[in-house]
Structures are given as structure tokens and as C-alpha cells.
Design a protein around this motif. Sequence first.
Motif, PDB file in Angstrom:
ATOM      1  N   ARG A  91       0.831  -1.536   0.000  1.00 48.81           N
ATOM      2  CA  ARG A  91      -0.236   0.059   0.037  1.00 48.81           C
ATOM      3  C   ARG A  91       0.834   1.215  -0.232  1.00 48.81           C
ATOM      4  NH1 ARG A  91      -3.197  -0.621   4.762  1.00 48.81           N
ATOM      5  NH2 ARG A  91      -4.207  -1.957   3.468  1.00 48.81           N
ATOM      6  N   ASP A  92       0.524   2.138  -1.091  1.00 51.16           N
ATOM      7  CA  ASP A  92       0.933   3.525  -1.113  1.00 51.16           C
ATOM      8  C   ASP A  92       2.425   3.598  -1.141  1.00 51.16           C
ATOM      9  OD1 ASP A  92      -1.446   4.821  -0.719  1.00 51.16           O
ATOM     10  OD2 ASP A  92      -0.993   4.531   1.516  1.00 51.16           O
ATOM     11  N   ALA A  93       3.178   2.431  -1.796  1.00 52.61           N
ATOM     12  CA  ALA A  93       4.620   2.277  -2.141  1.00 52.61           C
ATOM     13  C   ALA A  93       4.779   2.929  -3.563  1.00 52.61           C
ATOM     14  CB  ALA A  93       5.056   1.127  -2.048  1.00 52.61           C
ATOM     15  N   VAL A  94       6.043   3.457  -3.714  1.00 52.85           N
ATOM     16  CA  VAL A  94       6.507   3.808  -5.138  1.00 52.85           C
ATOM     17  C   VAL A  94       7.452   2.693  -5.582  1.00 52.85           C
ATOM     18  CG1 VAL A  94       7.551   5.386  -6.514  1.00 52.85           C
ATOM     19  CG2 VAL A  94       6.262   6.398  -4.548  1.00 52.85           C
ATOM     20  N   LEU A  95       7.128   2.057  -6.657  1.00 47.12           N
ATOM     21  CA  LEU A  95       7.539   1.145  -7.054  1.00 47.12           C
ATOM     22  C   LEU A  95       8.295   1.126  -8.596  1.00 47.12           C
ATOM     23  CD1 LEU A  95       5.523  -2.061  -6.169  1.00 47.12           C
ATOM     24  CD2 LEU A  95       7.653  -1.425  -5.083  1.00 47.12           C
ATOM     25  N   GLU A  96       9.543   1.476  -8.706  1.00 43.81           N
ATOM     26  CA  GLU A  96      10.249   1.995  -9.898  1.00 43.81           C
ATOM     27  C   GLU A  96      11.402   0.917 -10.543  1.00 43.81           C
ATOM     28  OE1 GLU A  96      12.121   6.060 -12.166  1.00 43.81           O
ATOM     29  OE2 GLU A  96      11.616   5.977 -10.048  1.00 43.81           O
ATOM     30  N   ASP A 135      -5.972  -5.750  -4.817  1.00 49.56           N
ATOM     31  CA  ASP A 135      -6.525  -4.113  -4.639  1.00 49.56           C
ATOM     32  C   ASP A 135      -5.763  -3.347  -5.235  1.00 49.56           C
ATOM     33  OD1 ASP A 135      -7.708  -1.692  -3.939  1.00 49.56           O
ATOM     34  OD2 ASP A 135      -7.570  -2.419  -1.536  1.00 49.56           O
ATOM     35  N   PHE A 136      -6.186  -2.809  -6.346  1.00 47.26           N
ATOM     36  CA  PHE A 136      -5.270  -1.716  -7.071  1.00 47.26           C
ATOM     37  C   PHE A 136      -5.976  -0.410  -7.091  1.00 47.26           C
ATOM     38  CE2 PHE A 136      -3.896  -5.559  -9.221  1.00 47.26           C
ATOM     39  CZ  PHE A 136      -2.523  -5.541  -9.152  1.00 47.26           C
ATOM     40  N   LEU A 174      -9.799  -2.140  -9.461  1.00 48.90           N
ATOM     41  CA  LEU A 174      -8.989  -1.271 -10.171  1.00 48.90           C
ATOM     42  C   LEU A 174      -9.710   0.181 -10.139  1.00 48.90           C
ATOM     43  CD1 LEU A 174      -8.212  -3.328 -13.435  1.00 48.90           C
ATOM     44  CD2 LEU A 174      -6.196  -2.484 -11.658  1.00 48.90           C
ATOM     45  N   THR A 175     -10.458   0.349  -9.413  1.00 50.37           N
ATOM     46  CA  THR A 175     -11.310   1.616  -8.951  1.00 50.37           C
ATOM     47  C   THR A 175     -10.433   2.703  -8.754  1.00 50.37           C
ATOM     48  OG1 THR A 175     -13.095   0.396  -7.790  1.00 50.37           O
ATOM     49  CG2 THR A 175     -12.929   2.939  -7.380  1.00 50.37           C
ATOM     50  N   GLY A 176     -10.601   3.808  -9.549  1.00 47.24           N
ATOM     51  CA  GLY A 176      -9.558   4.802  -9.693  1.00 47.24           C
ATOM     52  C   GLY A 176      -8.216   4.894  -9.900  1.00 47.24           C
ATOM     53  N   ALA A 177      -7.962   3.816 -10.598  1.00 47.58           N
ATOM     54  CA  ALA A 177      -6.435   3.374 -10.894  1.00 47.58           C
ATOM     55  C   ALA A 177      -6.281   4.323 -12.414  1.00 47.58           C
ATOM     56  CB  ALA A 177      -6.321   2.049 -11.147  1.00 47.58           C
ATOM     57  N   THR A 178      -4.982   4.511 -12.494  1.00 44.96           N
ATOM     58  CA  THR A 178      -4.579   5.124 -13.801  1.00 44.96           C
ATOM     59  C   THR A 178      -3.402   4.149 -14.551  1.00 44.96           C
ATOM     60  OG1 THR A 178      -4.868   7.345 -12.766  1.00 44.96           O
ATOM     61  CG2 THR A 178      -3.561   7.219 -14.905  1.00 44.96           C
ATOM     62  N   LEU A 179      -3.651   4.086 -15.734  1.00 48.28           N
ATOM     63  CA  LEU A 179      -2.748   3.325 -16.768  1.00 48.28           C
ATOM     64  C   LEU A 179      -2.336   4.289 -17.616  1.00 48.28           C
ATOM     65  CD1 LEU A 179      -5.015   0.666 -15.697  1.00 48.28           C
ATOM     66  CD2 LEU A 179      -2.991  -0.412 -16.487  1.00 48.28           C
ATOM     67  N   ALA A 205      -2.947  -9.497  -3.122  1.00 47.28           N
ATOM     68  CA  ALA A 205      -2.085  -8.355  -2.726  1.00 47.28           C
ATOM     69  C   ALA A 205      -2.756  -7.021  -2.572  1.00 47.28           C
ATOM     70  CB  ALA A 205      -0.736  -8.493  -3.288  1.00 47.28           C
ATOM     71  N   ASP A 206      -2.501  -6.158  -1.858  1.00 45.58           N
ATOM     72  CA  ASP A 206      -2.966  -4.798  -1.520  1.00 45.58           C
ATOM     73  C   ASP A 206      -1.698  -3.805  -2.141  1.00 45.58           C
ATOM     74  OD1 ASP A 206      -3.920  -2.338  -0.989  1.00 45.58           O
ATOM     75  OD2 ASP A 206      -4.184  -2.763   1.368  1.00 45.58           O
ATOM     76  N   PHE A 207      -2.261  -3.402  -3.319  1.00 43.81           N
ATOM     77  CA  PHE A 207      -1.411  -2.398  -4.043  1.00 43.81           C
ATOM     78  C   PHE A 207      -2.365  -1.010  -3.969  1.00 43.81           C
ATOM     79  CE2 PHE A 207       0.147  -6.398  -6.083  1.00 43.81           C
ATOM     80  CZ  PHE A 207       1.657  -6.302  -6.099  1.00 43.81           C
ATOM     81  N   SER A 208      -3.255  -0.737  -3.235  1.00 44.18           N
ATOM     82  CA  SER A 208      -3.787   0.202  -3.291  1.00 44.18           C
ATOM     83  C   SER A 208      -2.930   1.594  -2.961  1.00 44.18           C
ATOM     84  CB  SER A 208      -4.888   0.468  -2.040  1.00 44.18           C
ATOM     85  OG  SER A 208      -4.407   0.194  -0.897  1.00 44.18           O
ATOM     86  N   GLY A 209      -3.105   2.654  -4.036  1.00 50.77           N
ATOM     87  CA  GLY A 209      -2.233   3.730  -3.837  1.00 50.77           C
ATOM     88  C   GLY A 209      -0.896   3.751  -4.180  1.00 50.77           C
TER      89      GLY A 209
END
Length: 130
Positions: free
Chosen positions: A15-20, A53-54, A74-79, A32-36
Motif C-alpha cells: 500500500r502507497d509504495a513507489v515501485l520503480e 486491490d489496485f 482497479l477503482t480510480g486506477a490510472t494506466l 495483495a494490496d497495491f492500493s495507492g
Amino acid sequence: GLSFGDMQFNGACFRDAVLEDVDFGNAGVCGADFSGVRFVHCRMDGIAAEECDFRDAVFENCTLAQAHLAHSNLTGATLKDCILCGADMRNCCVENLSLEDIELEDAYTQGAMTKEQDWQQNCSPCMTMG
């Protein structure tokens, strides 16, 4: 970058991580929880990410070819500038999903729902993670 390719993280919380520049190729992250989370230049080809949860996640310049995302939120997600060719997005919640410069050839989107409340009511019985 970091490589999680072929590793198992089922049910993990990112949750809320930045993965680059992370390689999730063929990894298992079901439930898994990938929200935010903000994904930048990530390789997620063949990832097993069913029932994740994306919500409000951002994907920028990522490859998700042949990704397994069925029953994910994918509610509110951006691709943006992503490749989802052959991705399995069946029965996903796509309320307020933003798509920009996306390649979706041969992606499976049957049963995708645009209202999170309806999706929760219809998909709760098919959730198998415990």
C-alpha cells in the motif's frame, strides 16, 4: 532495478509504495494490496495478480502483457503508456479507471463492472483467498 520475477508475494501489502524499475515478471501476488501504489517502468508480464486491490494505483510505462488480473479492484486506477496485450481482466472493477495510450490487443475484459458497489456484491462469493 529490483527483481521479484518468479517470486511469491500472495496476500502481501504494498500500500502507497513507489515501485520503480521493478521486475514482477511471472511473480505471484494474488490477493495483495497495491492500493495507492505508483508503478513506474515496471515489468509485470505474466504476473499472477488475481483478486488484488489496485484502487487508486498509478501505472506509468509498465508492461503487463499476459498479466492475470481477474477479479481485481482497479477503482480510480490510472494506466498510462502501458502494454496490457493478452491481459486477463475478467470480472474486474473498473470504476473511474483512467486509460491513456494503452495497448489492449487480445485482453480479456468480460464481466468488468463500472460500479464498485455492484462489483463487491457480485464478486464477493467468488473471492477464494483466506
